[in-house]
Design an enzyme around this catalytic site. Structure first.
Site, PDB file in Angstrom:
ATOM      1  N   CYS A 172       0.850  -1.190   0.000  1.00  0.00           N
ATOM      2  CA  CYS A 172       0.000   0.000   0.000  1.00  0.00           C
ATOM      3  C   CYS A 172       0.889   1.244   0.000  1.00  0.00           C
ATOM      4  O   CYS A 172       2.111   1.154   0.087  1.00  0.00           O
ATOM      5  CB  CYS A 172      -0.947  -0.001   1.200  1.00  0.00           C
ATOM      6  SG  CYS A 172      -0.137   0.277   2.804  1.00  0.00           S
ATOM      7  N   CYS A 189       4.222  22.937  -3.796  1.00  0.00           N
ATOM      8  CA  CYS A 189       4.730  23.646  -4.973  1.00  0.00           C
ATOM      9  C   CYS A 189       4.928  25.124  -4.689  1.00  0.00           C
ATOM     10  O   CYS A 189       5.693  25.795  -5.384  1.00  0.00           O
ATOM     11  CB  CYS A 189       3.794  23.430  -6.158  1.00  0.00           C
ATOM     12  SG  CYS A 189       2.136  24.089  -5.935  1.00  0.00           S
ATOM     13  N   CYS A 253      -1.574  -2.554   6.061  1.00  0.00           N
ATOM     14  CA  CYS A 253      -1.894  -3.698   5.205  1.00  0.00           C
ATOM     15  C   CYS A 253      -1.220  -5.001   5.581  1.00  0.00           C
ATOM     16  O   CYS A 253      -1.483  -6.031   4.952  1.00  0.00           O
ATOM     17  CB  CYS A 253      -1.553  -3.369   3.755  1.00  0.00           C
ATOM     18  SG  CYS A 253       0.229  -3.285   3.392  1.00  0.00           S
TER      19      CYS A 253
END
Length: 257
Positions: A172, A189, A253
């Site tokens: 995952c 950004c 997971c």
């Protein structure tokens, strides 16, 4: 479902492709996808998934359009500045194709509300810019059995990866980044800058991968490529692909079997 003559005409360039065909186009019309983040990644993703005829799209973003967004977030115009991104994106979508069903959420995703927000999704595409949201979305996808397509971009670099951590032996997103980023502390950004066209490349590539996942088992388009991390380099330009191994200690997971 059957496609109307109008829809057959609209998607004729898809239908004549053997790897998609009529069956694949119907599958896209039946698909339900959730876009988390409607910025530099989400804008081109929405344009190309809408162009592909995805039947139902959920739009999630809690931000407003800013003037500096217009350099790379291609669905917005100057008239949208100061208005909700989710609402502006819905307006763009309704002008583009009235046949697409759209849900809008301007909530900020957290571990407390993410399960309710993602309910019913066939695929989640995350283009957000902070790790806390990305990890909350990833953990929810693992728990809810939903595939996740993760995309990111900055300066001249992009990353796109598909995860199916809800499946045995599949990694995952948390396997990739670990547990150290469960906070809103990553660069954006605004800090590092970004070439607008780079967001377009990463977003359109993510849309291509989303279509591949949605058509898995329904057409001959190909393998969804779980756990393959595609790294896009706009300076060379070039792309390379890595495989993300499953972390046996992953708290999201590792218990899936």
């Amino acid at each position: 479902m059957a496609l109307s003559p109008e829809r057959l005409d609209r998607f004729a360039r898809h239908i004549v492709i053997p790897e998609i065909g009529g069956v694949g186009q119907v599958a896209l019309a039946d698909a339900q996808i959730t876009l988390v983040g409607l910025g530099g990644i989400g804008s081109p993703v929405l344009q190309y998934l809408a162009g592909a005829g995805i039947g139902r799209i959920t739009l999630i973003d809690d931000g407003d359009v800013e003037l500096s967004n217009l350099q790379r977030q291609t669905i917005y115009t100057q008239r949208d500045v100061g208005h909700s991104k989710a609402v502006a994106a819905r307006r763009w979508l309704s002008n583009f194709d009235t046949h697409i069903s759209v849900d809008v959420r301007d909530d900020r995703i957290s571990a407390n509300n993410v399960h309710a927000i993602l309910e019913g999704s066939q695929l989640v595409l995350d283009g957000t810019d902070n790790f806390a949201t990305r990890l909350a979305v990833s953990d929810a996808c693992v728990a809810m059995g939903i595939p996740l397509l993760s995309a990111a971009v900055g300066r001249f670099q992009g990353q796109v990866a598909a995860f199916a951590g809800h499946l045995p032996d599949q990694s995952c997103y948390r396997c990739y980044v670990g547990d150290a980023f469960d906070a809103d502390d990553c660069d954006t950004c605004a800090d590092d800058g970004m070439l607008g066209a780079m967001a377009g490349w990463a977003g359109s590539f993510a849309a291509m991968q989303a279509i591949r996942i949605l058509l898995d088992g329904k057409s001959a388009l190909g393998d969804p490529g779980w756990a393959k991390l595609h790294m896009l380099d706009g300076l060379k330009p070039a792309m390379r692909t890595l495989t993300i191994a499953k972390d046996p200690e992953c708290k999201a997971c590792s218990a899936i079997s």
